[in-house]
Design an enzyme around this catalytic site. Structure first.
Site, PDB file in Angstrom:
ATOM      1  CB  SER A  32      -0.958  -0.054   1.187  1.00 24.58           C
ATOM      2  OG  SER A  32      -2.036   0.836   1.024  1.00 24.58           O
ATOM      3  CB  THR A  33       1.288   4.199   2.223  1.00 26.37           C
ATOM      4  OG1 THR A  33      -0.038   4.709   2.083  1.00 26.37           O
ATOM      5  CG2 THR A  33       2.249   5.363   2.367  1.00 26.37           C
TER       6      THR A  33
END
Length: 264
Positions: A90-91
């Site tokens: 994700s991030t």
């Protein structure tokens, strides 16, 4: 020996190859400490700890990607032996990609491989989630939609109130990011995608292909945003297979020079 703030569980100096792991928004290094216990021998999982969580809770979290990757690239250059690889979820996938580009710009030691999951290719504009002022109940609903957060945490308003500033900062790292085109990376990229991921589906993960000149693989998994964790055994096997192959020294061929086929 004192723990390294960025690598609280060590950097695996005795292993044939190291895998640095960057967590998703709101999470810390511990999420990969447990996940990595099933990794086949030969690959040392080395979770990265960003500021603002777990043992670094007293530090302000980064809310932009550039200063984060500048500092992390310096720490990798100073503390991590080659060969190594980088994985992000994700991030963390965006941060993993950008730290590789920062290392390339600064002449640091490049990883052998980049693994990404749960984040659309960097050229795709991020969707903004306004979570800074959400009431706790709505924050819980947002996290519940993504899946992967234990229900006990979602039901504990005190925990959510403590998590909210970290989550806001981490999401800002992703959502305030502006893609700046550079030459594709000269290392392979492997992407894992949950078939039902509401944030980064198969088509968006396929676009990572344009960011490498050294081979690309995409593995589609049953599940959603956290499918990589749900299918850890498969993911571990794929990672170890790629890394141990890439880390192995070439064996001379008596009939001529050895050629290694690119991944893809």
């Amino acid at each position: 020996m004192a723990k390294h703030p960025w690598f609280p569980f060590g950097t695996g100096p005795e292993a044939p190859v190291r895998l640095l792991t960057l967590p998703h928004a709101g999470a810390g290094a511990a999420v990969f400490r447990d996940w990595g216990r099933g990794m086949p021998g030969g690959v040392a999982v080395c979770p990265v700890q960003p500021p603002g969580r777990e043992g670094r809770y007293a530090e302000a979290p980064f809310d932009r990607v550039a200063p984060l990757v500048r500092e992390l690239a310096e720490q990798i250059t100073a503390s991590v032996s080659v060969p190594y690889a980088v994985l992000g979820h994700s991030t963390g996938a965006l941060c993993a990609y950008e730290v590789v580009r920062e290392l390339r710009r600064t002449g640091g030691p490049l990883p052998a491989h980049l693994f990404v999951c749960g984040r659309a290719a960097p050229q795709v504009p991020p969707v903004r989630h306004e979570v800074a002022d959400l009431p706790v109940a709505e924050l819980a609903a947002f996290l519940r939609e993504l899946e992967g957060t234990p229900e006990g945490m979602l039901s504990d308003h005190r925990v959510l109130e403590w998590m909210q500033p970290i989550l806001v900062a981490d999401l800002a790292v992703n959502e305030c990011y502006t893609f700046q085109p550079e030459a594709p990376l000269d290392i392979p990229i492997t992407a894992f995608v949950g078939r039902a991921d509401p944030v980064a589906g198969e088509e968006l993960m396929e676009l990572w292909r344009s960011e490498t000149a050294a081979g690309f693989r995409l593995h589609v998994l049953d599940g959603g945003h956290f499918a990589m964790f749900d299918h850890a055994a498969f993911v571990h096997a794929e990672i170890a297979g790629a890394l141990l192959d890439e880390a192995a020294p070439a064996v001379p061929d008596p009939d001529g020079p050895q050629q290694r086929l690119p991944h893809g």
